[in-house]
Write a protein that holds these residues in place. Structure first.
Motif, mmCIF file in Angstrom:
data_model
loop_
_atom_site.group_PDB
_atom_site.id
_atom_site.type_symbol
_atom_site.label_atom_id
_atom_site.label_comp_id
_atom_site.label_asym_id
_atom_site.label_seq_id
_atom_site.Cartn_x
_atom_site.Cartn_y
_atom_site.Cartn_z
ATOM 1 N N PRO A 8 43.624 34.833 21.976
ATOM 2 C CA PRO A 8 44.464 35.855 22.622
ATOM 3 C C PRO A 8 43.649 36.951 23.313
ATOM 4 N N LEU A 9 42.502 37.318 22.758
ATOM 5 C CA LEU A 9 41.658 38.323 23.406
ATOM 6 C C LEU A 9 41.140 37.816 24.746
ATOM 7 N N LEU A 10 40.743 36.547 24.782
ATOM 8 C CA LEU A 10 40.271 35.955 26.036
ATOM 9 C C LEU A 10 41.393 35.854 27.060
ATOM 10 N N ALA A 11 42.570 35.467 26.598
ATOM 11 C CA ALA A 11 43.722 35.365 27.505
ATOM 12 C C ALA A 11 44.075 36.736 28.088
ATOM 13 N N LEU A 12 44.038 37.767 27.237
ATOM 14 C CA LEU A 12 44.348 39.121 27.711
ATOM 15 C C LEU A 12 43.290 39.603 28.701
ATOM 16 N N ALA A 13 42.022 39.302 28.431
ATOM 17 C CA ALA A 13 40.957 39.692 29.360
ATOM 18 C C ALA A 13 41.158 39.039 30.726
ATOM 19 N N GLY A 14 41.465 37.734 30.740
ATOM 20 C CA GLY A 14 41.698 37.045 32.007
ATOM 21 C C GLY A 14 42.912 37.581 32.741
ATOM 22 N N THR A 15 43.973 37.890 32.008
ATOM 23 C CA THR A 15 45.195 38.424 32.623
ATOM 24 C C THR A 15 44.948 39.787 33.250
ATOM 25 N N LEU A 16 44.249 40.673 32.537
ATOM 26 C CA LEU A 16 43.953 42.004 33.072
ATOM 27 C C LEU A 16 43.049 41.929 34.294
ATOM 28 N N ALA A 17 42.092 41.002 34.281
ATOM 29 C CA ALA A 17 41.230 40.832 35.454
ATOM 30 C C ALA A 17 42.033 40.375 36.656
ATOM 31 N N LEU A 18 42.935 39.427 36.442
ATOM 32 C CA LEU A 18 43.789 38.950 37.534
ATOM 33 C C LEU A 18 44.664 40.057 38.101
ATOM 34 N N ARG A 19 45.175 40.887 37.215
ATOM 35 C CA ARG A 19 46.145 41.903 37.645
ATOM 36 C C ARG A 19 45.485 43.130 38.251
ATOM 37 N N TYR A 25 36.024 48.359 31.684
ATOM 38 C CA TYR A 25 35.794 48.331 30.237
ATOM 39 C C TYR A 25 36.830 47.510 29.494
ATOM 40 N N GLN A 26 38.095 47.673 29.843
ATOM 41 C CA GLN A 26 39.116 47.007 29.043
ATOM 42 C C GLN A 26 39.027 45.482 29.147
ATOM 43 N N VAL A 27 38.564 44.980 30.292
ATOM 44 C CA VAL A 27 38.379 43.534 30.433
ATOM 45 C C VAL A 27 37.080 43.089 29.764
ATOM 46 N N TYR A 28 35.989 43.783 30.071
ATOM 47 C CA TYR A 28 34.677 43.367 29.564
ATOM 48 C C TYR A 28 34.594 43.507 28.049
ATOM 49 N N PHE A 29 35.151 44.570 27.501
ATOM 50 C CA PHE A 29 35.101 44.757 26.047
ATOM 51 C C PHE A 29 35.929 43.715 25.316
ATOM 52 N N LEU A 30 37.047 43.304 25.887
ATOM 53 C CA LEU A 30 37.829 42.217 25.279
ATOM 54 C C LEU A 30 37.022 40.920 25.274
ATOM 55 N N ALA A 31 36.335 40.654 26.385
ATOM 56 C CA ALA A 31 35.513 39.434 26.464
ATOM 57 C C ALA A 31 34.378 39.476 25.444
ATOM 58 N N LEU A 32 33.716 40.623 25.321
ATOM 59 C CA LEU A 32 32.623 40.747 24.360
ATOM 60 C C LEU A 32 33.127 40.629 22.920
ATOM 61 N N ALA A 33 34.275 41.248 22.640
ATOM 62 C CA ALA A 33 34.837 41.172 21.290
ATOM 63 C C ALA A 33 35.155 39.730 20.913
ATOM 64 N N ALA A 34 35.732 38.974 21.850
ATOM 65 C CA ALA A 34 36.044 37.564 21.590
ATOM 66 C C ALA A 34 34.774 36.763 21.333
ATOM 67 N N ASP A 35 33.720 37.081 22.072
ATOM 68 C CA ASP A 35 32.444 36.385 21.882
ATOM 69 C C ASP A 35 31.856 36.689 20.501
ATOM 70 N N TRP A 36 31.855 37.953 20.112
ATOM 71 C CA TRP A 36 31.273 38.339 18.827
ATOM 72 C C TRP A 36 32.082 37.807 17.643
ATOM 73 N N LEU A 37 33.383 37.701 17.793
ATOM 74 C CA LEU A 37 34.225 37.220 16.691
ATOM 75 C C LEU A 37 33.788 35.844 16.191
ATOM 76 N N GLN A 38 33.273 35.029 17.088
ATOM 77 C CA GLN A 38 32.960 33.642 16.740
ATOM 78 C C GLN A 38 31.593 33.477 16.074
ATOM 79 N N ALA A 39 30.724 34.472 16.234
ATOM 80 C CA ALA A 39 29.335 34.303 15.805
ATOM 81 C C ALA A 39 29.148 34.113 14.294
ATOM 82 N N PRO A 40 29.830 34.878 13.429
ATOM 83 C CA PRO A 40 29.500 34.761 12.001
ATOM 84 C C PRO A 40 29.819 33.412 11.381
#
Length: 450
Positions: free
Chosen positions: A209-220, A46-61
């Motif tokens: 930063p949300l995308l970077a954090l998601a990638g870092t957590l996935a790696l770790r 969840y913590q990785v996927y939700f960060l990725a989804l949040a970053a995606d939604w932020l750009q839409a509006p």
């Protein structure tokens, strides 16, 4: 328009909260998963996927508004969207094979890198750089909707050996919180772009930063997994055979292509329709997502033990609502007689219909399409879907701005009437098919609490 947007947002949010609270109170106590290993595993996902989804939604509006802010014409902006759709369909065709070959964990990290680069391109005013950014966005979208789910399912079943019956509960929770994240992201994008005065590029910068954090957590925290690759040609050939041999699959694919192509065009058109009248884009977007969440809640209530409606009925209702909404839009966007409040209400109805449509379509696809052919059939579904959307945007690109929007809604109305005819055809074929009906509930199934 400003007051209407905030009022609609508050009313829709209150309605969603009311439905969710009443559902929680009415739900009988059941077993809640207390397996600590499973809960830890879910949290890592969840913590990785939700960060990725949040970053995606932020750009839409603010995507359309950003291009407008850079003084591109509507025809040029349409080309950006066509490029994004074309890259999405191309990368979606090979995404599963790419993910299996590269590895699911590496693919999720690749998503973080490519989407971060996509966001960085938004800082440039160069047309070619922005086109490259749209292509990167298409790759990122394909990875977002293939790599993460594939990683989770493999880890759940093959590495941790958890019961496969727990998988739907995990993704039911993802679907709910995805809506919540979209609502919060809309408000956040409005805050950074408008309230803080940082401009339409700010949501894209905040997403990095949300995308970077998601990638870092996935790696770790994540392990790597692969799967046996099935040749792309075999996947597509199997999907085509399934599509042509089963009329139900063909009709379902027709409905999906027609319905979702109209939704892609709606995504392009809502900003130029509402923004000239002072609409706060982030709040409007959050209102759309709240309407979609409301539709999902209504779907769950309609298919519950009390009402026991069928997904086929709700799919028909969703298409009818969109047909009605598009007819409203052909009148509310008439040149010189624009009615932004009526257009906003029509857009909200379309999002409400989406909340009914997607779970209905998901249920019917699972029942109609064999699991082994899902990837191939869905590839064939996507091709006409995106081609129709691209064609619609190109027609809009070549039209007069004053009449083009209204004409496009008229064309979309005709497309949705065709979708309605396909729904009638599918209903005729499956009306006696017990497999496509939700069984009468005898009790509440196991599912971890939301």
């Amino acid at each position: 328009m400003l007051v209407t947007a905030y009022l609609a947002f508050v009313v829709l949010l209150a309605s969603c909260l009311g439905l969710e609270l009443s559902r929680c109170r009415a739900k009988p106590p059941g077993r809640v998963c207390s397996n600590p290993s499973f809960l830890r595993f879910q949290l890592d996902f969840y913590q990785v996927y939700f960060l990725a989804l949040a970053a995606d939604w932020l750009q839409a509006p603010y995507l359309y508004k950003l291009y407008q802010h850079y003084h591109f014409l509507e025809g040029q902006i349409a080309i950006f969207y066509v490029c994004g759709l074309a890259s999405t369909v191309l990368f979606s065709l090979v995404a599963s094979s790419l993910v299996d070959w590269l590895g699911r964990k590496k693919s999720c990290v690749l998503f973080s890198l490519t989407y971060s680069l996509c966001c960085l391109t938004k800082l440039s005013r160069d047309y070619f750089v922005l086109l490259v950014g749209r292509a990167l966005g298409g790759l990122s979208t394909a990875l977002l909707f293939s790599a993460f789910e594939a990683w989770y399912i493999h880890e759940h079943v093959d590495r941790h050996d958890f019961p496969s019956e727990w998988i739907p509960a995990t993704f039911a929770r993802v679907a709910f919180w995805n809506h919540v994240l979209a609502i919060v992201a809309g408000v956040a994008s409005e805050a950074v772009a408008n309230w803080m005065g940082l401009g339409p590029v700010a949501p894209f910068v905040v997403a990095i930063p949300l995308l970077a954090l998601a990638g870092t957590l996935a790696l770790r925290n994540w392990g790597e997994n692969y799967d046996r690759q099935r040749a792309f040609s075999r996947t597509c050939a199997g999907g085509l055979r399934c599509l042509l041999s089963d009329r139900r699959v063909l009709l379902l694919g027709t409905i999906q292509a027609l319905f979702e192509s109209v939704i892609f065009i709606f995504i392009f058109l809502w900003t130029p329709v509402l923004y000239p009248h002072g609409a706060p884009l982030g709040i409007i977007f959050s209102s759309f997502m709240a309407a979609s969440l409301l539709g999902s809640s209504l779907y769950r209530i309609a298919t519950s033990k009390r009402y026991h409606l069928q997904p086929m009925h709700l799919l028909s209702l969703a298409v009818l609502i969109v047909v009605f909404s598009l007819f409203m839009l052909t009148f509310s966007t008439s040149p010189g007689q624009e009615s932004p409040v009526e257009s906003f209400i029509a857009f909200l109805l379309i999002e409400l219909a989406c909340g009914l449509y997607f779970p209905s379509m998901s249920f019917l696809r699972r029942k109609v399409i064999p699991e082994t052919e899902q990837a191939g059939v869905l590839n064939w579904f996507r091709v006409p879907l995106h081609l129709l959307a691209c064609l619609g945007l190109l027609v809009l690109h070549d039209s007069d701005r004053k009449t083009g929007t209204r004409n496009m809604f008229s064309i979309c109305s005709a497309v949705m009437v065709m979708a309605l005819l396909a729904v009638v055809g599918l209903f005729t074929v499956v009306r006696h098919d017990a497999e496509l009906r939700v069984p009468a509930p005898t009790g509440e199934p196991y599912a971890p609490e939301l």
